[in-house]
Design an enzyme around this catalytic site. Structure first.
Site, PDB file in Angstrom:
ATOM      1  N   GLY A 253       0.794  -1.218   0.000  1.00 24.48           N
ATOM      2  CA  GLY A 253       0.000   0.000   0.000  1.00 24.48           C
ATOM      3  C   GLY A 253       0.827   1.270   0.000  1.00 24.48           C
ATOM      4  O   GLY A 253       0.286   2.364   0.079  1.00 24.48           O
ATOM      5  N   CYS A 254       2.164   1.145  -0.118  1.00 26.09           N
ATOM      6  CA  CYS A 254       3.017   2.326  -0.051  1.00 26.09           C
ATOM      7  C   CYS A 254       3.292   2.906  -1.426  1.00 26.09           C
ATOM      8  O   CYS A 254       3.913   3.956  -1.543  1.00 26.09           O
ATOM      9  CB  CYS A 254       4.346   1.971   0.612  1.00 26.09           C
ATOM     10  SG  CYS A 254       5.259   0.690  -0.277  1.00 26.09           S
ATOM     11  N   GLY A 255       2.865   2.190  -2.479  1.00 29.39           N
ATOM     12  CA  GLY A 255       3.141   2.668  -3.824  1.00 29.39           C
ATOM     13  C   GLY A 255       4.470   2.194  -4.355  1.00 29.39           C
ATOM     14  O   GLY A 255       4.784   2.396  -5.520  1.00 29.39           O
TER      15      GLY A 255
END
Length: 259
Positions: free
Chosen positions: A95-97
């Site tokens: 989810g951090c990219g």
């Protein structure tokens, strides 16, 4: 399991899910022809960087399941520790990219440099490579549905070949067969019945084979990777013609059949 089945009057190539695991953890599942699976597992381990030599594989076992086959490799303690560290690195937060950055890095991983590796191959060896490989494809003759990879030695033609429904698998099987036979890939060239994509060049470099000969076309990225890694990339190799896309200096002078 046989590599083909007779259905509706034809011999059709088999393909089955093959899981390759290291020290109890599955690393990949691929659809493959069910023969030469030990060669496949050993070659995959080397070409994908899990091991660098056969001595690092301490045990091997094939386990048959209802839905496929598992090829289990057990690595030495040092390699097992490195594998565990590799898994920990890939198990970071999501989810951090940036969670795919390790996979992107692995896709374009650093390769050994083969610039100093010499070759005894001549242009005449390259001109006949596809014919020599074609004569060692019995499963293809029977099913018309599989790829092949062969090991070409100067003046001797194809001395070893493997077949599979997958082009990557065929090359891994060849690499594993050479590895298990104690033959140095640097003493010859790989010949493949498919296009020369970047990952086929990567596997060639990881096996420390300095020349890859493809019957079909290369991709632009494959040429870039071959140039950087020091691999002589030959494509469109359909007797008697071929084209050399990188490091042509490695091939000895011979009949002028380069197109």
């Amino acid at each position: 399991m046989t590599p083909f089945r007779h259905i509706s009057g034809r011999d059709l190539a088999e393909e089955t899910p093959v899981a390759i695991s290291f020290n109890g953890t599955t690393q990949a599942v691929m659809m493959a022809s069910p023969q030469d699976l030990k060669d496949f597992a050993y070659g995959f381990a080397l070409s994908e960087g899990f091991v660098s030599e056969i001595a690092q594989i301490e045990r091997f076992e094939i386990v048959t399941h209802d839905k496929g086959v598992e090829a289990q490799l057990w690595l030495s303690a040092k390699k097992a520790e490195a594998l565990a560290a590799r898994r920990r690195k890939m198990a970071g937060p999501v989810g951090c990219g940036l969670c795919g950055i390790d996979s992107l890095h692995e896709a374009m991983r650093a390769l050994p440099s083969l610039n100093s590796v010499t070759s005894d191959l001549e242009q005449s060896d390259l001109a006949t490579a596809s014919d020599h490989l074609r004569s060692q494809q019995p499963l293809h003759d029977q099913t018309r549905a599989v790829h092949a990879a062969g090991f070409l030695v100067a003046g001797k033609g194809i001395v070893m070949a493997r077949e599979d429904v997958g082009r990557h698998n065929a090359l891994d099987k060849l690499i594993g067969a050479l590895m298990r036979a104690g033959r140095d890939p640097a003493t010859g060239a790989f010949v493949i019945t498919s296009r020369a994509s970047m990952d086929m060049v990567q596997k060639t470099a990881m096996a420390r084979c300095s020349t890859l000969i493809a019957v079909s076309a290369p991709t632009a990225l494959a040429v870039d990777v071959a140039t950087e890694a020091g691999v002589t990339l030959v494509a469109y190799a359909r007797s008697p013609e071929f084209e050399i896309f990188s490091h042509p200096n490695r091939i000895e002078a011979g009949p002028k059949n380069v197109t």
